[in-house]
Each structure stands twice: as C-alpha cells, then as structure tokens.
Design an enzyme around this catalytic site. Structure first.
Site, short mmCIF file in Angstrom:
data_model
loop_
_atom_site.label_atom_id
_atom_site.label_comp_id
_atom_site.label_asym_id
_atom_site.label_seq_id
_atom_site.Cartn_x
_atom_site.Cartn_y
_atom_site.Cartn_z
N GLU A 1 0.83 -1.22 0.00
CA GLU A 1 0.00 0.00 0.00
C GLU A 1 0.85 1.26 0.00
O GLU A 1 0.65 2.17 -0.80
CB GLU A 1 -0.92 0.01 1.22
CG GLU A 1 -1.88 1.19 1.25
CD GLU A 1 -2.85 1.15 0.08
OE1 GLU A 1 -2.69 1.97 -0.85
OE2 GLU A 1 -3.77 0.32 0.09
N ASP B 1 1.08 4.08 -3.04
CA ASP B 1 0.66 5.46 -2.79
C ASP B 1 1.79 6.45 -3.03
O ASP B 1 1.60 7.49 -3.68
CB ASP B 1 0.17 5.59 -1.35
CG ASP B 1 -1.11 4.82 -1.08
OD1 ASP B 1 -1.70 4.32 -2.05
OD2 ASP B 1 -1.51 4.72 0.09
N SER C 1 -7.23 2.43 -3.99
CA SER C 1 -6.04 3.05 -3.41
C SER C 1 -5.02 3.43 -4.47
O SER C 1 -4.11 4.20 -4.20
CB SER C 1 -5.39 2.11 -2.39
OG SER C 1 -5.01 0.91 -3.01
#
Length: 596
Positions: free
Chosen positions: A290, A294, A500
């Site tokens: 993640e 990002d 995301s």
C-alpha cells in the site's frame, strides 16, 4: 471518517437518533458489538471476558490473553468538547468560502482563527488540570490531550478494568476495557476517551500482487489518458502527503527505482512522520504494497512536489482520528492528503466519525484537501468477503465523510480499452466502492446530481429504496484508473489494483492545481467538492463520464468472481459507482485555476 448547510436535516436527524438511543458500533473483524452511553459511562453492555469466553471471539482474530499488567503503561486521549453546534457553524462557513458562486470563494483562515472559532479553551484547561491533580503527565495537540500512565492508575481514574488482547494475523497487542466512566469533574468538558472500548479498525483498499504484465498502468499512460501535458509541480508551497497505517512502509530505494524506470523527475520524500521500516519491503511485499503504491504514484503524477509520508503507529483505536488530530494540530500541514484506507461506517463509533468530520471541515477552512478511496468491495464492503449473508449496502468511512473527496476506480486504460467501472467480475480484481452514507445527509453541492441519478428514470436496475439510505451523502465523487498498476517493491516490478491506486493519482492532480493557483497569488483549493461538482456542471469536457459497469461484486480473483445480488449501475452523469467520472485534467485544471 464529507456543505453542511447541506449535510441536511437528515444528517442532524441521524445524529440525534444515534445519541437518543445511545448506540454506536466498534470494529471487530467480521463481528461487531454495541457501545451504549449512559450519562458519562461508555460500555459494551457485557464483560469482555464473557464475549471471549473460549479465549477468542468467533469470527474474529482477536484472542483474549488475560488481565492487563497493572504496572504496564497504556495511552489514552481525552477529546475536549467543541463549542455548541460547532459542526453546523463550520459547515456554513466552509460552504461560504468554497462555493465557486460565493463572493467569499477562496477565503482561507489560519490555524489560530479556526481554533478560536470552534474550540472551548476551558474544556482543554479543565482536562489538563484534572490530570495534573491526579499526577498524570499529559501532552496536548489542539483539543486532544493524551496521557500515558500505568494501567492501575487509569483503571482507578476511569472506573475501568483493562484486559490484554492479541491479533492472530497482525500479532498486535492492545489493552481494552468493557466500560469506562468519564470522571464527574470532566463530564461537561470531555466528548470521549480513545483506546478504551473500541478495537483497532481500518482496511487497505488494495488487491495485492496481480501478475505483472505489459498491460499495466504507468505514469505515462495516466498522463496520456487524462490529458496531463506537464507533470512537473512548479510551486514549492504546493505540498502533499500520504496517510499510512497497518504497519505499512515504503523503501526510498524502490521509489528511486520506480522513478528511473518511468523516466520521472527524481525526487526524494521530504519528510516521514511516524514509523517506516524500508528493510521490510525486501522481506515481504505485504509489508509495503500500500505505502509503495501510494508514494510512487502521488510522486510520479505530481513530480517535484514536497511529499510527506504520514504513518500512524499500530495499536491506535482509530487511525483516522489519530491522524486528523495530528494534522489539525500542525500550523502549516501539507495542502493535499491521500488516504487509501477505510472502515465500515456502521462499525466506527459515531462520536469518532462526528469528530473526524468536524476536524476535516476545519481543515477545509484552512485550505487543506483530504482525498479518500471509496473501497474495493462494491456496495457490500469487506464484511461480506467471508460471509455472503452480509451482502447489502454498507458504506465506507471516511469515504462517506462529507468533507473529503471520495475516489472510485475504473478499468480499461491498462489494456487500451474505454474506461468502465472497475469490477472483479470483469477481471478488475477489485470492485469499486460506492453508495450512500447512513450517518451524513445529502450535501447541497451534489443534491441535483444525486436526485438526477435517483429520480430521472434513466437509471437502470436501481435497487429498492428501502435497501439503502437514498437521502444520504453519495460517494464516490470522482474516479481514476484503478486496475493493474505497475510499481516496485523490494526491487521487483509487481502489479496492484485498488481504489487506493486511483486516490493518490487524484490527490496529485489537485497538487498540480494548487501549484498553479498559488503561483497566481490565489488560495489553495481546500475543501474542493463544491468546485468539482461546479466544474462537472458548468465546464463541458472537464470529466470523462463513465456510463458502464456496476458495483455489486467483491474483491475476488477474475477466474472466480464473488458477487452480491444487488449494487448500483453506472449511468450518464454522477452515479454512486464512479462519481462524476474521470478527469480530463488540463480542462479541469483550467476551470479550477480560473476560479477566484
């Protein structure tokens, strides 16, 4: 954790209903228990020892390990009560300053002015005084006072009995109690106390480790597809940040490799707040999927921008609330924040969502924008992944907060096809989240869009109105590609999918627009939702309308998709699948930069 002259009467009705019946919910994976509030006592209604009678709670990964060590230290935070009707007043103020047709559009307040408008200094002073009288050292961030003290001291002060729990999957240990009582001296000054009765919450909105292929999203594909002619941020004051939690880390070496592979402007991260362990990225991709996604895409799309990685340590009862406490206390926080995590709205304590929403509104007044992913499990949310009996309409928070910009996901660009709503039954790995909040009412800035979707008669297969909160805040607001992103973890190229992925891309685009506005002597965007919907209404071609797809499925492999019976359909205009669509960036930038 989302104008509120505009979070209509129903929002206030919901809030009054919640307080009248004094029930909210706390998070336990695949299970929830109720918190009742009687006067100044917060309780789950029965001893935790009874709930965990066999050592574990069925359907969860939390194990009861026994009583907490009385000498062990535990940290709790006292949330001071704001002024009466603070959220209503903030909503009116931020709407006046962020509506493009308002004479006050573009007005930004400094932190001191915002603090004075909504805080009760006496409340914080009384909390500090009480703690000092009880020989408890504390620290204060804005309206939140944190104390770390031995368990036996906290048990005496709060009338609590703490137990120790361990998560099987994360190995995280926490201390929790069945109930606590706000000391009588503080009843009129304290809203709630954290790290007491609720268990840690939040899920990453990502499907990790798709097989990497040539049919993957790269920054160059995003630039071409969304008409981004210049990816370099020129103004140093156009700052941005990525939220991190759940032990996620990123490796600067992976970031540099990603920038080199994609011929991007090599830029290091400006600052890391909180824990980050780069070595974990070479041990397991799960530690870094993640955070790497990002950081690589927010910095790949907004190249040269000053970027912060802001990680919340493990064990926080509510990482979203913990994060916004810290951001609100900063005199000059980054201007754009990307959050690729979420929780089921019904499982988050109502007082936490209310406070997050107030703090988000206050940040909007200060020129700060919060961008949040809409979720990866369609309308049902992740609670249905292991139990299809949970299929239904379960909104995600903070995506449902009316003072954040909520972002959904599309697929198609990775294979050179037209965009459609990302869905696992179409090979998308994840299904873009969306729906209507059950806590927050329909804001004025999206009212005509939502009503057109619900009542025009042009929407096909609309679910029964009795199954969802049709008067609630609709989300997502906007979308971007979310399937098959190429990133680097542990020196290896991998593919990831999720809302995301779309979220840091949209956040980076807003950083570009801030850069242009600041260079012209204008204010940053701040609470951007009214401007986004105004552009969708008034500027032809600012968005690519996504009219195909639905969100009835869950995150699942393409060879065996798992779907629920009902969901929402994408349609012309705004819909609770992809929002107003994906950005035609140069046109959107021109529209938002030209606003006062």
């Amino acid at each position: 954790m989302p104008s509120r002259s505009l979070i209509l009467t129903q929002a206030r009705t919901h809030a009054r209903h919640a307080r009248t019946h004094a029930r909210t919910h706390v998070f336990l994976p695949l299970y929830h228990i109720s918190i009742s509030q009687d006067a100044n006592t917060f309780s789950i209604g029965q001893p935790l020892e009874d709930l965990f009678g066999g050592g574990s709670l069925p359907g969860t990964d939390w194990l009861l390990k026994g009583p907490a060590d009385p000498q062990a230290f535990h940290t709790v935070t006292f949330a001071a009560k704001p002024k009466a009707r603070a959220l209503d007043l903030c909503t009116s103020e931020v709407e006046m300053n962020t509506s493009p047709t308002s004479p006050s559009f573009g007005t930004v307040y400094d932190a001191t002015r915002v603090h004075n408008m909504f805080s009760q200094p006496e409340a914080t002073q009384q909390i500090q005084k009480f703690l000092k009288t009880n020989n408890m050292k504390s620290s204060t961030r804005g309206e939140f006072t944190t104390v770390t003290a031995p368990v036996h001291v906290l048990e005496k002060v709060l009338g609590a009995k703490f137990l120790r729990f361990t998560s099987i999957t994360s190995r995280l240990s926490v201390l929790r109690t069945s109930s606590y009582t706000v000391p009588s001296q503080l009843t009129e000054y304290v809203s709630f106390i954290t790290n007491t009765v609720s268990f840690p919450l939040a899920r990453r909105h990502i499907r990790a480790h798709d097989a990497y292929s040539d049919k993957s999203i790269t920054p160059r594909i995003l630039f071409r597809s969304y008409s981004m002619s210049d990816p370099i941020v020129k103004n140093a004051d156009a700052t941005q940040s990525v939220f991190g939690a759940l032990s996620q880390s990123y490796d600067p070496a992976d970031l540099l490799q990603f920038q080199k592979i994609n011929n991007l402007h090599p830029t290091p991260v400006a600052n890391v707040i909180g824990p980050n362990f780069p070595k974990k990225c070479s041990e397991s991709m799960d530690h870094c999927s993640e955070a790497s996604l990002d950081m690589q895409y927010i910095m790949g799309v907004a190249q040269n921008a000053s970027t912060v990685y802001w990680a919340i340590p493990d064990g926080s009862q509510d990482p979203f609330l913990e994060w916004i406490m810290s951001v609100s206390a900063m005199a000059r926080p980054p201007l754009v924040h990307s959050i690729s995590y979420g929780a089921v709205e019904a499982l988050v304590p109502a007082e936490h969502m209310d406070r997050f929403t107030l703090e988000a509104c206050k940040l909007g007044l200060r020129g700060v924008t919060i961008v949040v992913s809409s979720g990866d499990d369609g309308v049902a949310n992740y609670i249905a992944q292991d139990d299809l009996k949970q299929c239904g309409f379960s909104p995600s928070f903070p995506a449902s907060c009316p003072f954040v910009l909520s972002v959904g996901a599309t697929q198609g660009l990775e294979s050179g096809k037209p965009e459609t709503a990302c869905s696992s039954d179409k090979g998308g790995q994840i299904t873009t989240g969306g729906g209507f909040s059950r806590l927050f009412g329909l804001p004025s800035w999206q009212r005509d869009f939502v009503h057109r979707y619900l009542y025009s008669g042009n929407t096909t297969k609309l679910p029964s109105f009795s199954s969802f909160s049709y008067n609630g805040r609709g989300y997502p607001d906007i979308s971007a590609a979310g399937h098959s992103y190429s990133i680097v973890i542990g020196g290896q190229s991998v593919g990831l999918s999720g809302t995301s992925a779309a979220t840091p891309v949209i956040a980076a685009m807003l950083t570009h627009i801030n850069s242009e506005r600041l260079s012209l002597g204008k204010s940053p965007l701040g609470f951007v939702n009214p401007a986004i919907y105004h552009a969708a209404r008034a500027v032809k071609g600012a968005f690519n309308d996504i009219t195909t797809g639905d969100n009835r499925c869950l995150t699942s492999p393409p060879e065996k998709p798992v779907c629920c019976p009902s969901g929402f359909q994408a349609s012309a205009g705004w819909d609770p699948v992809t929002g107003v669509g994906t950005p035609n960036f140069d046109k959107l930038k021109e529209a938002l930069v030209s606003m006062r």
